[in-house]
Design a protein around this motif. Structure first.
Motif, PDB file in Angstrom:
ATOM      1  N   ALA A 172       0.832  -1.198   0.000  1.00 31.18           N
ATOM      2  CA  ALA A 172       0.000   0.000   0.000  1.00 31.18           C
ATOM      3  C   ALA A 172       0.868   1.250   0.000  1.00 31.18           C
ATOM      4  O   ALA A 172       0.353   2.367   0.073  1.00 31.18           O
ATOM      5  CB  ALA A 172      -0.934   0.003   1.213  1.00 31.18           C
ATOM      6  N   SER A 173       2.194   1.087  -0.077  1.00 29.74           N
ATOM      7  CA  SER A 173       3.116   2.223  -0.051  1.00 29.74           C
ATOM      8  C   SER A 173       2.994   3.048  -1.330  1.00 29.74           C
ATOM      9  O   SER A 173       2.942   2.496  -2.431  1.00 29.74           O
ATOM     10  CB  SER A 173       4.563   1.739   0.090  1.00 29.74           C
ATOM     11  N   SER A 174       2.993   4.361  -1.182  1.00 31.36           N
ATOM     12  CA  SER A 174       2.956   5.228  -2.357  1.00 31.36           C
ATOM     13  C   SER A 174       4.343   5.435  -2.942  1.00 31.36           C
ATOM     14  O   SER A 174       4.487   5.842  -4.093  1.00 31.36           O
ATOM     15  CB  SER A 174       2.344   6.583  -1.995  1.00 31.36           C
ATOM     16  N   THR A 228      -0.307   0.662  -8.441  1.00 32.25           N
ATOM     17  CA  THR A 228      -0.295  -0.732  -7.992  1.00 32.25           C
ATOM     18  C   THR A 228      -0.197  -0.832  -6.470  1.00 32.25           C
ATOM     19  O   THR A 228       0.021  -1.911  -5.942  1.00 32.25           O
ATOM     20  CB  THR A 228       0.891  -1.491  -8.615  1.00 32.25           C
ATOM     21  N   ASN A 229      -0.372   0.285  -5.762  1.00 32.38           N
ATOM     22  CA  ASN A 229      -0.296   0.247  -4.288  1.00 32.38           C
ATOM     23  C   ASN A 229      -1.685   0.068  -3.681  1.00 32.38           C
ATOM     24  O   ASN A 229      -2.102   0.806  -2.787  1.00 32.38           O
ATOM     25  CB  ASN A 229       0.374   1.520  -3.757  1.00 32.38           C
ATOM     26  N   ASP A 230      -2.395  -0.952  -4.189  1.00 29.97           N
ATOM     27  CA  ASP A 230      -3.770  -1.203  -3.754  1.00 29.97           C
ATOM     28  C   ASP A 230      -3.874  -2.368  -2.773  1.00 29.97           C
ATOM     29  O   ASP A 230      -4.979  -2.802  -2.432  1.00 29.97           O
ATOM     30  CB  ASP A 230      -4.662  -1.468  -4.963  1.00 29.97           C
ATOM     31  N   GLY A 231      -2.720  -2.905  -2.319  1.00 30.42           N
ATOM     32  CA  GLY A 231      -2.755  -4.011  -1.368  1.00 30.42           C
ATOM     33  C   GLY A 231      -3.000  -5.364  -2.005  1.00 30.42           C
ATOM     34  O   GLY A 231      -3.119  -6.371  -1.291  1.00 30.42           O
ATOM     35  N   ASN A 232      -3.040  -5.426  -3.330  1.00 32.78           N
ATOM     36  CA  ASN A 232      -3.192  -6.701  -4.038  1.00 32.78           C
ATOM     37  C   ASN A 232      -1.850  -7.116  -4.639  1.00 32.78           C
ATOM     38  O   ASN A 232      -0.942  -6.303  -4.793  1.00 32.78           O
ATOM     39  CB  ASN A 232      -4.239  -6.564  -5.158  1.00 32.78           C
ATOM     40  N   ALA A 279       6.786   5.059  -7.054  1.00 34.55           N
ATOM     41  CA  ALA A 279       6.683   6.509  -6.873  1.00 34.55           C
ATOM     42  C   ALA A 279       5.259   6.920  -7.235  1.00 34.55           C
ATOM     43  O   ALA A 279       4.736   6.512  -8.290  1.00 34.55           O
ATOM     44  CB  ALA A 279       7.699   7.240  -7.747  1.00 34.55           C
ATOM     45  N   ASN A 280       4.609   7.661  -6.351  1.00 33.79           N
ATOM     46  CA  ASN A 280       3.205   8.048  -6.547  1.00 33.79           C
ATOM     47  C   ASN A 280       2.316   6.833  -6.810  1.00 33.79           C
ATOM     48  O   ASN A 280       1.369   6.907  -7.592  1.00 33.79           O
ATOM     49  CB  ASN A 280       3.082   9.060  -7.696  1.00 33.79           C
ATOM     50  N   GLY A 281       2.667   5.713  -6.171  1.00 34.52           N
ATOM     51  CA  GLY A 281       1.861   4.513  -6.301  1.00 34.52           C
ATOM     52  C   GLY A 281       2.105   3.716  -7.562  1.00 34.52           C
ATOM     53  O   GLY A 281       1.481   2.668  -7.767  1.00 34.52           O
TER      54      GLY A 281
END
Length: 363
Positions: A58-60, A101-105, A81-83
């Motif tokens: 989930a890191s941006s 791609t920082n959606d936890g999937n 960077a920026n997700g």
């Protein structure tokens, strides 16, 4: 802090599993400074290298993978960077995936370097290629180690590339479509299952080695608590010039071997019940005693009357042969004391492979 160490691959893990088995090589990067280091064949690292891995975060922003070089590509870095996932091969040579791609999937990232191009695919979608002028991709001078997670040396100078790693999980790290072997070293890594952690030291297939030899006299007192995830594995290996002491698990029994003398305890309850169990090993002159929870066994032997000597100590496994079990210990240790003094893993030991000195998964 732990330094990357070269070592031979560990022996395959044998023995039945206590609890649900984690997906092999699925690692949780629990802090921004968590990292794993690997040594890969240098000729493959510098001839059309192709890497792939799966990440869940989930890191941006944060590092995923980096490796430094000495030529026209001073740094190869995959990061968020920026997700969005980006691949950089140096100043003004960066390409990125358009979707966050920082959606936890879980997401799969693949990247490779050719003579005059470099490629990035995320979840099978190819990004516009990056360009390397003058066939710079054919004269790479990348150097081991390859890092997953943060930069432990804090040497990244590129303005837009973070030194901290992503917080999340990674798995299925492959190079040229072959699974990369066990890591050389690690820092603040946990298995990826479960969200909670607690104090202790987690051994996930790696081990730690004392920086200095230990002086042991004719008497010895070792105490610790363990919560295994596998039924078989090496816990402690003391090695002197003439003597050796091994403490290990084998099929839900605890063993102590001191030279040719063996003491065994079979606990009333399974060691695989998810709880911590206290173990005490003591030696006084010619008597060696093993206590597991409330069960005690002892043996007397004149060969136990050893004078004061220097010993090296490995915990959780060992690099070379010479122990009764080839499997490393998988699970948690805590409250380790030697001669009634706490053993300071952080200051006095080097880490080989997957070990988290400070935390254990709580579930």
């Amino acid at each position: 802090s732990e330094k990357p160490q070269k070592h031979k691959p560990i022996k395959p893990i044998t023995g039945s599993h206590c609890r649900r088995r984690q997906t092999q090589h699925e690692y949780k990067f629990s802090e921004a400074k968590s990292w794993l280091s690997y040594t890969v064949p240098k000729e493959r690292l510098n001839y059309r290298p192709h890497f792939s891995l799966h990440i869940k975060t989930a890191s941006s922003k944060g590092l995923i993978l980096h490796v430094e070089g000495g030529g026209m590509v001073p740094l190869l870095a995959l990061y968020v960077a920026n997700g969005k996932i980006r691949l950089s091969l140096g100043h003004n040579r960066t390409i990125q995936h358009k979707q966050k791609t920082n959606d936890g999937n879980w997401h799969m990232a693949e990247f490779s370097v050719e003579k005059n191009h470099f490629h990035l695919l995320v979840d099978g979608i190819r990004v516009t290629d990056g360009i390397l002028p003058n066939n710079q991709g054919s004269s790479l001078q990348l150097n081991n180690p390859v890092y997953l997670g943060g930069d432990p040396r804090r040497t990244i100078k590129e303005h837009n590339i973070p030194m901290d790693g992503i917080i999340g999980c990674m798995r299925e790290f492959r190079m040229n479509d072959v699974a990369v072997s066990e890591p050389d070293s690690s820092h603040e890594i946990l298995p990826c299952f479960g969200a909670l952690s607690e104090m202790g030291t987690y051994f996930g297939g790696g081990h730690i080695v004392s920086d200095e030899t230990l002086t042991v006299g004719s008497d010895l007192l070792l105490s610790f608590e363990l919560r295994p995830q596998h039924m078989t594995g090496l816990l402690f290996h003391f090695k002197g010039d003439k003597n050796s002491l091994n403490v290990y698990l084998m099929k839900n029994k605890v063993f102590v071997d001191l030279n040719d003398v063996r003491v065994t305890v079979t606990p009333h309850k399974s060691l695989c019940d998810g709880k911590f169990h206290k173990v005490t090993v003591s030696k006084q002159e010619t008597v060696i005693q093993l206590v597991v929870d409330s069960i005690s066994e002892r043996k007397v032997s004149l060969s136990l009357s050893n004078p004061r000597a220097q010993y090296s100590l490995s915990i959780g496994g060992m690099t070379n042969h010479g122990s009764p079990v080839s499997s490393p210990f998988i699970g948690c240790l805590r409250n380790v004391t030697l001669e009634n003094k706490p053993v300071a893993f952080q200051r006095e030991f080097r880490v080989f492979g997957f070990v988290n000195i400070n935390r254990c998964p709580a579930d």
